[in-house]
Design a protein around this motif. Structure first.
Motif, PDB file in Angstrom:
ATOM      1  N   ASN A  77      -6.695  -6.707 -15.280  1.00 19.98           N
ATOM      2  CA  ASN A  77      -5.793  -7.474 -16.141  1.00 19.98           C
ATOM      3  C   ASN A  77      -4.913  -6.623 -17.035  1.00 19.98           C
ATOM      4  OD1 ASN A  77      -6.870  -9.866 -15.145  1.00 19.98           O
ATOM      5  ND2 ASN A  77      -8.574  -9.748 -16.577  1.00 19.98           N
ATOM      6  N   LYS A  78      -4.912  -5.311 -16.888  1.00 17.49           N
ATOM      7  CA  LYS A  78      -4.154  -4.462 -17.798  1.00 17.49           C
ATOM      8  C   LYS A  78      -2.925  -3.846 -17.147  1.00 17.49           C
ATOM      9  CE  LYS A  78      -7.431  -3.766 -21.230  1.00 17.49           C
ATOM     10  NZ  LYS A  78      -7.560  -3.216 -22.511  1.00 17.49           N
ATOM     11  N   PHE A  79      -2.485  -4.371 -16.027  1.00 20.83           N
ATOM     12  CA  PHE A  79      -1.320  -3.822 -15.343  1.00 20.83           C
ATOM     13  C   PHE A  79      -0.154  -4.782 -15.426  1.00 20.83           C
ATOM     14  CE2 PHE A  79      -4.767  -1.918 -12.678  1.00 20.83           C
ATOM     15  CZ  PHE A  79      -4.554  -0.618 -13.071  1.00 20.83           C
ATOM     16  N   SER A  80       1.032  -4.209 -15.495  1.00 18.21           N
ATOM     17  CA  SER A  80       2.214  -5.043 -15.340  1.00 18.21           C
ATOM     18  C   SER A  80       2.398  -5.291 -13.837  1.00 18.21           C
ATOM     19  CB  SER A  80       3.444  -4.333 -15.917  1.00 18.21           C
ATOM     20  OG  SER A  80       3.757  -3.192 -15.142  1.00 18.21           O
ATOM     21  N   GLU A  81       3.235  -6.204 -13.498  1.00 17.36           N
ATOM     22  CA  GLU A  81       3.481  -6.500 -12.080  1.00 17.36           C
ATOM     23  C   GLU A  81       4.102  -5.297 -11.379  1.00 17.36           C
ATOM     24  OE1 GLU A  81       3.153  -8.207  -8.621  1.00 17.36           O
ATOM     25  OE2 GLU A  81       2.387  -9.136 -10.457  1.00 17.36           O
ATOM     26  N   LYS A  82       4.970  -4.562 -12.076  1.00 16.24           N
ATOM     27  CA  LYS A  82       5.597  -3.370 -11.507  1.00 16.24           C
ATOM     28  C   LYS A  82       4.552  -2.293 -11.204  1.00 16.24           C
ATOM     29  CE  LYS A  82       9.328  -0.130 -12.532  1.00 16.24           C
ATOM     30  NZ  LYS A  82      10.343   0.265 -13.506  1.00 16.24           N
ATOM     31  N   GLN A  83       3.615  -2.077 -12.130  1.00 12.90           N
ATOM     32  CA  GLN A  83       2.557  -1.094 -11.903  1.00 12.90           C
ATOM     33  C   GLN A  83       1.675  -1.501 -10.726  1.00 12.90           C
ATOM     34  OE1 GLN A  83       0.968  -1.293 -15.900  1.00 12.90           O
ATOM     35  NE2 GLN A  83       1.422   0.883 -16.188  1.00 12.90           N
ATOM     36  N   TYR A  84       1.346  -2.774 -10.670  1.00  7.62           N
ATOM     37  CA  TYR A  84       0.473  -3.240  -9.598  1.00  7.62           C
ATOM     38  C   TYR A  84       1.164  -3.157  -8.241  1.00  7.62           C
ATOM     39  CZ  TYR A  84      -3.100  -5.852  -7.189  1.00  7.62           C
ATOM     40  OH  TYR A  84      -4.088  -6.212  -6.328  1.00  7.62           O
ATOM     41  N   SER A  85       2.470  -3.418  -8.180  1.00  7.86           N
ATOM     42  CA  SER A  85       3.179  -3.309  -6.902  1.00  7.86           C
ATOM     43  C   SER A  85       3.265  -1.852  -6.452  1.00  7.86           C
ATOM     44  CB  SER A  85       4.565  -3.941  -6.990  1.00  7.86           C
ATOM     45  OG  SER A  85       5.377  -3.226  -7.889  1.00  7.86           O
ATOM     46  N   ARG A  86       3.440  -0.926  -7.388  1.00  7.11           N
ATOM     47  CA  ARG A  86       3.431   0.495  -7.029  1.00  7.11           C
ATOM     48  C   ARG A  86       2.054   0.931  -6.535  1.00  7.11           C
ATOM     49  NH1 ARG A  86       6.975   3.267 -11.764  1.00  7.11           N
ATOM     50  NH2 ARG A  86       8.991   2.624 -10.955  1.00  7.11           N
ATOM     51  N   TYR A  87       1.022   0.438  -7.189  1.00  6.36           N
ATOM     52  CA  TYR A  87      -0.339   0.754  -6.760  1.00  6.36           C
ATOM     53  C   TYR A  87      -0.563   0.279  -5.322  1.00  6.36           C
ATOM     54  CZ  TYR A  87      -5.339   0.024  -6.161  1.00  6.36           C
ATOM     55  OH  TYR A  87      -6.610  -0.003  -5.653  1.00  6.36           O
ATOM     56  N   ARG A  88      -0.131  -0.946  -5.019  1.00 10.19           N
ATOM     57  CA  ARG A  88      -0.309  -1.464  -3.654  1.00 10.19           C
ATOM     58  C   ARG A  88       0.482  -0.643  -2.648  1.00 10.19           C
ATOM     59  NH1 ARG A  88       0.667  -7.601  -5.207  1.00 10.19           N
ATOM     60  NH2 ARG A  88       2.660  -6.607  -5.430  1.00 10.19           N
ATOM     61  N   LEU A  89       1.716  -0.248  -3.009  1.00 10.28           N
ATOM     62  CA  LEU A  89       2.530   0.578  -2.120  1.00 10.28           C
ATOM     63  C   LEU A  89       1.858   1.926  -1.847  1.00 10.28           C
ATOM     64  CD1 LEU A  89       5.139   1.232  -0.578  1.00 10.28           C
ATOM     65  CD2 LEU A  89       6.110   1.995  -2.769  1.00 10.28           C
ATOM     66  N   ILE A  90       1.371   2.579  -2.885  1.00 11.14           N
ATOM     67  CA  ILE A  90       0.698   3.872  -2.715  1.00 11.14           C
ATOM     68  C   ILE A  90      -0.550   3.713  -1.863  1.00 11.14           C
ATOM     69  CG2 ILE A  90      -0.594   5.666  -3.961  1.00 11.14           C
ATOM     70  CD1 ILE A  90       1.463   5.248  -6.258  1.00 11.14           C
ATOM     71  N   LYS A  91      -1.295   2.653  -2.085  1.00 13.92           N
ATOM     72  CA  LYS A  91      -2.511   2.408  -1.305  1.00 13.92           C
ATOM     73  C   LYS A  91      -2.178   2.189   0.166  1.00 13.92           C
ATOM     74  CE  LYS A  91      -6.782  -0.182  -1.744  1.00 13.92           C
ATOM     75  NZ  LYS A  91      -7.698   0.921  -1.880  1.00 13.92           N
ATOM     76  N   ILE A  92      -1.128   1.443   0.458  1.00 14.14           N
ATOM     77  CA  ILE A  92      -0.723   1.196   1.849  1.00 14.14           C
ATOM     78  C   ILE A  92      -0.253   2.485   2.503  1.00 14.14           C
ATOM     79  CG2 ILE A  92       1.053   0.066   3.261  1.00 14.14           C
ATOM     80  CD1 ILE A  92       0.813  -2.327   1.311  1.00 14.14           C
ATOM     81  N   LEU A  93       0.561   3.271   1.781  1.00  7.08           N
ATOM     82  CA  LEU A  93       1.034   4.543   2.334  1.00  7.08           C
ATOM     83  C   LEU A  93      -0.127   5.493   2.620  1.00  7.08           C
ATOM     84  CD1 LEU A  93       4.190   5.153   0.116  1.00  7.08           C
ATOM     85  CD2 LEU A  93       4.149   4.480   2.531  1.00  7.08           C
ATOM     86  N   HIS A  94      -1.107   5.524   1.737  1.00  3.43           N
ATOM     87  CA  HIS A  94      -2.265   6.395   1.933  1.00  3.43           C
ATOM     88  C   HIS A  94      -3.117   5.917   3.109  1.00  3.43           C
ATOM     89  CE1 HIS A  94      -6.195   8.292   0.928  1.00  3.43           C
ATOM     90  NE2 HIS A  94      -5.385   9.315   0.728  1.00  3.43           N
ATOM     91  N   GLU A  95      -3.285   4.621   3.237  1.00  2.95           N
ATOM     92  CA  GLU A  95      -4.055   4.085   4.363  1.00  2.95           C
ATOM     93  C   GLU A  95      -3.362   4.346   5.693  1.00  2.95           C
ATOM     94  OE1 GLU A  95      -4.574   0.007   3.293  1.00  2.95           O
ATOM     95  OE2 GLU A  95      -6.285   0.441   1.978  1.00  2.95           O
ATOM     96  N   ASN A  96      -2.023   4.473   5.672  1.00  3.32           N
ATOM     97  CA  ASN A  96      -1.270   4.763   6.892  1.00  3.32           C
ATOM     98  C   ASN A  96      -1.192   6.252   7.202  1.00  3.32           C
ATOM     99  OD1 ASN A  96      -0.761   2.108   7.568  1.00  3.32           O
ATOM    100  ND2 ASN A  96       1.061   2.003   6.295  1.00  3.32           N
TER     101      ASN A  96
END
Length: 66
Positions: free
Chosen positions: A35-54
Motif C-alpha cells: 500500500n505504499k506505492f504510487s501507481e507509477k512506481q508499481y507500474s515500473r516494478y511490474r515492467l522490471i519484473k516482466i523484463l527480468h522474467e524474460n
C-alpha cells in the motif's frame, strides 16, 4: 564481612556494555508493503519484473529504462 574480603574491595567500579542496534528493512518489495506505492512506481516494478522474467539482466533493464 570486611571491605577487603573476596567480594568487597575499597575500589569499586561500575562496568556496563554500550551497543548500537541498526535495523535495515527492504520496504521496496511489493509483497511486504503493497500500500505504499504510487501507481507509477508499481507500474515500473511490474515492467522490471516482466523484463527480468524474460531473461534481461539488471544492467540491460537499467539501460532500457534510461
Amino acid at each position: 564481612m570486611s571491605e577487603n574480603s573476596l567480594f568487597f574491595t575499597k575500589k569499586t567500579s561500575i562496568r556496563y556494555i554500550c551497543f548500537t542496534v541498526k535495523i535495515r528493512l527492504n520496504t521496496l518489495i511489493s509483497e511486504q508493503n503493497p500500500n505504499k506505492f504510487s501507481e507509477k512506481q508499481y507500474s515500473r516494478y511490474r515492467l522490471i519484473k516482466i523484463l527480468h522474467e524474460n531473461g534481461l539482466g539488471y544492467r540491460m533493464i537499467s539501460s532500457y529504462l534510461n
